[in-house]
Design an enzyme around this catalytic site. Structure first.
Site, PDB file in Angstrom:
ATOM      1  N   LYS A   1     -26.086  27.129  20.972  1.00 16.28           N
ATOM      2  CA  LYS A   1     -26.098  25.939  21.836  1.00 16.28           C
ATOM      3  C   LYS A   1     -25.509  26.301  23.185  1.00 16.28           C
ATOM      4  O   LYS A   1     -24.432  26.882  23.259  1.00 16.28           O
ATOM      5  CB  LYS A   1     -25.239  24.819  21.224  1.00 16.28           C
ATOM      6  CG  LYS A   1     -25.897  24.071  20.096  1.00 16.28           C
ATOM      7  CD  LYS A   1     -24.935  23.068  19.478  1.00 16.28           C
ATOM      8  CE  LYS A   1     -23.842  23.806  18.705  1.00 16.28           C
ATOM      9  NZ  LYS A   1     -23.005  22.907  17.887  1.00 16.28           N
TER      10      LYS A   1
ATOM     11  N   ASP B   1     -24.114  27.821  14.639  1.00 15.90           N
ATOM     12  CA  ASP B   1     -23.495  28.093  15.944  1.00 15.90           C
ATOM     13  C   ASP B   1     -22.894  29.496  15.904  1.00 15.90           C
ATOM     14  O   ASP B   1     -22.799  30.110  14.836  1.00 15.90           O
ATOM     15  CB  ASP B   1     -22.460  27.021  16.324  1.00 15.90           C
ATOM     16  CG  ASP B   1     -21.401  26.830  15.263  1.00 15.90           C
ATOM     17  OD1 ASP B   1     -20.970  27.822  14.661  1.00 15.90           O
ATOM     18  OD2 ASP B   1     -21.022  25.676  15.031  1.00 15.90           O
TER      19      ASP B   1
ATOM     20  N   SER C   1     -20.365  14.996  11.188  1.00 14.16           N
ATOM     21  CA  SER C   1     -21.303  13.971  11.681  1.00 14.16           C
ATOM     22  C   SER C   1     -22.734  14.294  11.269  1.00 14.16           C
ATOM     23  O   SER C   1     -23.594  13.417  11.242  1.00 14.16           O
ATOM     24  CB  SER C   1     -21.227  13.891  13.204  1.00 14.16           C
ATOM     25  OG  SER C   1     -21.845  15.038  13.769  1.00 14.16           O
ATOM     26  N   GLY C   2     -23.013  15.560  10.986  1.00 16.21           N
ATOM     27  CA  GLY C   2     -24.374  15.984  10.661  1.00 16.21           C
ATOM     28  C   GLY C   2     -25.202  16.294  11.889  1.00 16.21           C
ATOM     29  O   GLY C   2     -26.304  16.835  11.776  1.00 16.21           O
ATOM     30  N   GLY C   3     -24.681  15.973  13.057  1.00 11.42           N
ATOM     31  CA  GLY C   3     -25.443  16.146  14.291  1.00 11.42           C
ATOM     32  C   GLY C   3     -25.876  17.592  14.538  1.00 11.42           C
ATOM     33  O   GLY C   3     -27.030  17.859  14.880  1.00 11.42           O
ATOM     34  N   THR C   4     -24.938  18.513  14.366  1.00 11.81           N
ATOM     35  CA  THR C   4     -25.241  19.933  14.588  1.00 11.81           C
ATOM     36  C   THR C   4     -26.401  20.382  13.705  1.00 11.81           C
ATOM     37  O   THR C   4     -27.348  21.026  14.175  1.00 11.81           O
ATOM     38  CB  THR C   4     -23.998  20.797  14.281  1.00 11.81           C
ATOM     39  OG1 THR C   4     -22.923  20.346  15.097  1.00 11.81           O
ATOM     40  CG2 THR C   4     -24.258  22.267  14.555  1.00 11.81           C
TER      41      THR C   4
ATOM     42  N   GLN D   1       0.795  -1.236   0.000  1.00 10.28           N
ATOM     43  CA  GLN D   1       0.000   0.000   0.000  1.00 10.28           C
ATOM     44  C   GLN D   1       0.822   1.277   0.000  1.00 10.28           C
ATOM     45  O   GLN D   1       0.263   2.367   0.146  1.00 10.28           O
ATOM     46  CB  GLN D   1      -1.019   0.018   1.160  1.00 10.28           C
ATOM     47  CG  GLN D   1      -2.023  -1.127   1.100  1.00 10.28           C
ATOM     48  CD  GLN D   1      -2.775  -1.172  -0.223  1.00 10.28           C
ATOM     49  OE1 GLN D   1      -3.318  -0.204  -0.682  1.00 10.28           O
ATOM     50  NE2 GLN D   1      -2.746  -2.337  -0.892  1.00 10.28           N
TER      51      GLN D   1
ATOM     52  N   ARG E   1     -24.751  24.726  27.236  1.00 12.99           N
ATOM     53  CA  ARG E   1     -24.816  23.699  28.259  1.00 12.99           C
ATOM     54  C   ARG E   1     -24.549  24.447  29.561  1.00 12.99           C
ATOM     55  O   ARG E   1     -23.421  24.867  29.817  1.00 12.99           O
ATOM     56  CB  ARG E   1     -23.718  22.665  27.984  1.00 12.99           C
ATOM     57  CG  ARG E   1     -23.917  21.305  28.638  1.00 12.99           C
ATOM     58  CD  ARG E   1     -22.672  20.435  28.482  1.00 12.99           C
ATOM     59  NE  ARG E   1     -22.316  20.175  27.095  1.00 12.99           N
ATOM     60  CZ  ARG E   1     -22.802  19.171  26.370  1.00 12.99           C
ATOM     61  NH1 ARG E   1     -23.638  18.319  26.909  1.00 12.99           N
ATOM     62  NH2 ARG E   1     -22.433  18.986  25.116  1.00 12.99           N
TER      63      ARG E   1
END
Ligand SMILES: Nc1ncnc2c1ncn2[C@@H]1O[C@H](COP(=O)(O)O)[C@@H](O)[C@H]1O
Ligand SMILES: Nc1ncnc2c1ncn2[C@@H]1O[C@H](COP(=O)(O)O)[C@@H](O)[C@H]1O
EC number: 2.7.6.1
Lengths: 310, 310
Positions: free
Chosen positions: B190, B167, B221-224, B35, B192
């Site tokens: 956001k 954000d 991740s797409g989470g936001t 590789q 906390r």
């Protein structure tokens, strides 16, 4: 002196630390979700003499980037001196142009390691001595030969062995071992008379009745060794064993070796053995931990490492 | 001028060549059995102005090494000038120390590209403008915003949209788009309150009845995005669409987006879309080929690229 490791050969790094009687330095070398590498040095290294044990074996690009990012992190953490310890130096076989318009990747890798901020480099049985010249920083290239010849003496009747170079390119290395063991030398000379014709194995030297010891720096596919073993046995050799420093063992190499006529393949732990290697009946691994550990010890005390090869 | 590509985004490289009406340069970028990467430039580049299109997206280390080795090969082949074109710049999020004793990998990568021999660098929507300062060679950072805003205008009733920053870190980028579209701006904040407590999504701005356009440079991740979409809809938004330049989309991101309440996720081809992305019902890819192609064209004619952003 502090010793750290990436993920390429933690077994060797731990064995080196064991030899040196120091704990392995705490550093986290992890991956983000997208597989980018993230490094965090978890203990103080300010003013320290730092050794990073990280052979750039498969997967070479990941292991090289781990090394470079660790060097960056150490430099930014004010380490006094950083020595990159690469028992296996990936891309070493690309040490000259393979044709027109091709890279010299071994030189590129040398530049990358220097650019990242290494102060010194330590290697083991470099594929070509010229690679040391690719660096402008100090390099120490260690030799596995004392370890291998000790193992040969412990396992073979020296009076009946013959050292064999698997190709003409390896004659210098083989001659050094033969001289060290005070025994005869043979050479496997592969020839393809015309393109398309199959290769013919000519054995230079009389191997009949001999226990043959093939020696080389890298075993990759294993094909060369397996073919050489066949040719040697066909020429009357009693047994064929191979001593090879770096067990790259790509693709089906382990199966090729286990189903071959090789009595044994002896490699070092410059590359961390896979479980397939560990459980192969005719592959044995000898450790370089004390050699590298002692070299680290002497380097950190500004002593010469050359007497390690006597 | 000649354009070459590694293996990270041949689709984009071909589309760029199409725009420029030149054939994609012939270069083989292959792997040995272990590789390690091997590059062979298969046409003459002596004296040429060479552009290497190679985003360093997943797998970033392999794609970066391909780029570095290609640069090495081009330099040794006497290319007159080498421009590394990285529509996606891997490791860009590691552009500052994330804590004590951590690396600044984006700076390391900049140094590696320079050390390999690049004369110029071209990027697209760099994660942070500061990364241009990591280079001492000339850099051109292109903006995808004109492409994205054109797409928004073609698909939405501008009089009813609201640009939303997912954000607080992205407010500057979102404000630029809102200004360009002459529409209102909202922000997802956001918070906390105490460690351990779950995050609360505060929406700054009144999104009720609006078609919300989330804008950002990277979707990983797409989470936001998915969480922001939920919060916006809960606050009365009519629909939520996301326009994001770089579709990293690690792990289960594609599934997360397809099963979310996002009307659509629009990304560019800075990273070559996987087949999963291509077949996702609510993900659409807009091409940057003409933008990058025109920038290459102007760069090679020593013209400014800034008017591309009007
Ligand atoms: N990773 C690799 N795997 C197999 N062959 C390689 C690799 N890297 C370089 N080579 C080739 O190996 C040859 C050099 O080997 P050597 O003559 O033993 O130095 C050249 O033809 C290289 O193109
Ligand atoms: N490849 C990556 N994936 C996820 N997070 C990252 C990655 N690289 C850097 N980060 C983290 O992302 C944060 C920086 O993101 P930002 O504030 O958007 O610039 C830092 O906490 C980094 O440690």
């Amino acid at each position: 002196m502090k010793v750290f490791a990436g993920n390429s050969n933690r077994h060797l790094a731990e064995a080196i630390c064991n030899y040196l009687n120091v704990p392995l330095g705490r550093a986290s070398v992890r991956r983000f979700a997208d597989q980018e590498i993230f490094v965090e040095v978890q203990e103080n290294v300010r003013g320290e003499d730092v050794f990073l044990v990280q052979p750039t074996s498969f997967p070479a690009n990941d292991h090289l980037m781990e090394l470079l990012i660790m060097i960056d992190a150490m430099r930014r953490s004010s380490a006094r001196r950083i020595t990159a310890v690469l028992p296996y130096f990936g891309y070493a076989r690309q040490d000259r142009k393979a044709g027109g318009r091709t890279p010299i990747s071994a030189k590129l890798v040398a530049n990358l390691i220097t650019e990242a901020g290494a102060d010194r480099v330590m290697t083991l049985d470099l594929h070509a001595g010229q690679i040391q010249g690719f660096f402008d920083i100090p390099t120490d290239n260690l030799y596995a030969m004392p370890i291998l010849s000790r193992d040969i003496k412990a396992n073979y009747d020296i009076s009946n062995i013959m050292v064999v170079s698997p190709d003409v390119g390896g004659v210098v290395r083989a001659r050094a071992l033969a001289k060290r063991l005070d025994c005869l030398l043979a050479i496997v000379d592969k020839r393809r008379d015309r393109p398309g014709e199959s290769e013919v194995m000519n054995i230079i030297g009389d191997v009949a009745g001999k226990d043959c010891i093939l020696i080389d720096d890298i075993v990759d596919s294993g094909g060369t060794l397996v073919n050489a073993a066949e040719a040697l046995l066909k020429n009357g050799a009693t047994s064929v064993t191979a001593y090879i420093t770096h067990g790259v063992l790509s693709g089906g190499a382990v199966t090729r070796v286990t189903s071959s006529k090789l009595k044994e393949l002896v490699i070092t732990d410059s590359i961390q053995p896979t479980t397939a290697v560990q459980s192969a009946p005719n592959i044995r691994v000898v450790s370089t931990a004390s050699l590298i550990g002692e070299a680290i010890n002497r380097t950190s005390q500004e002593e010469s490492v050359s007497s390690l090869f006597d």
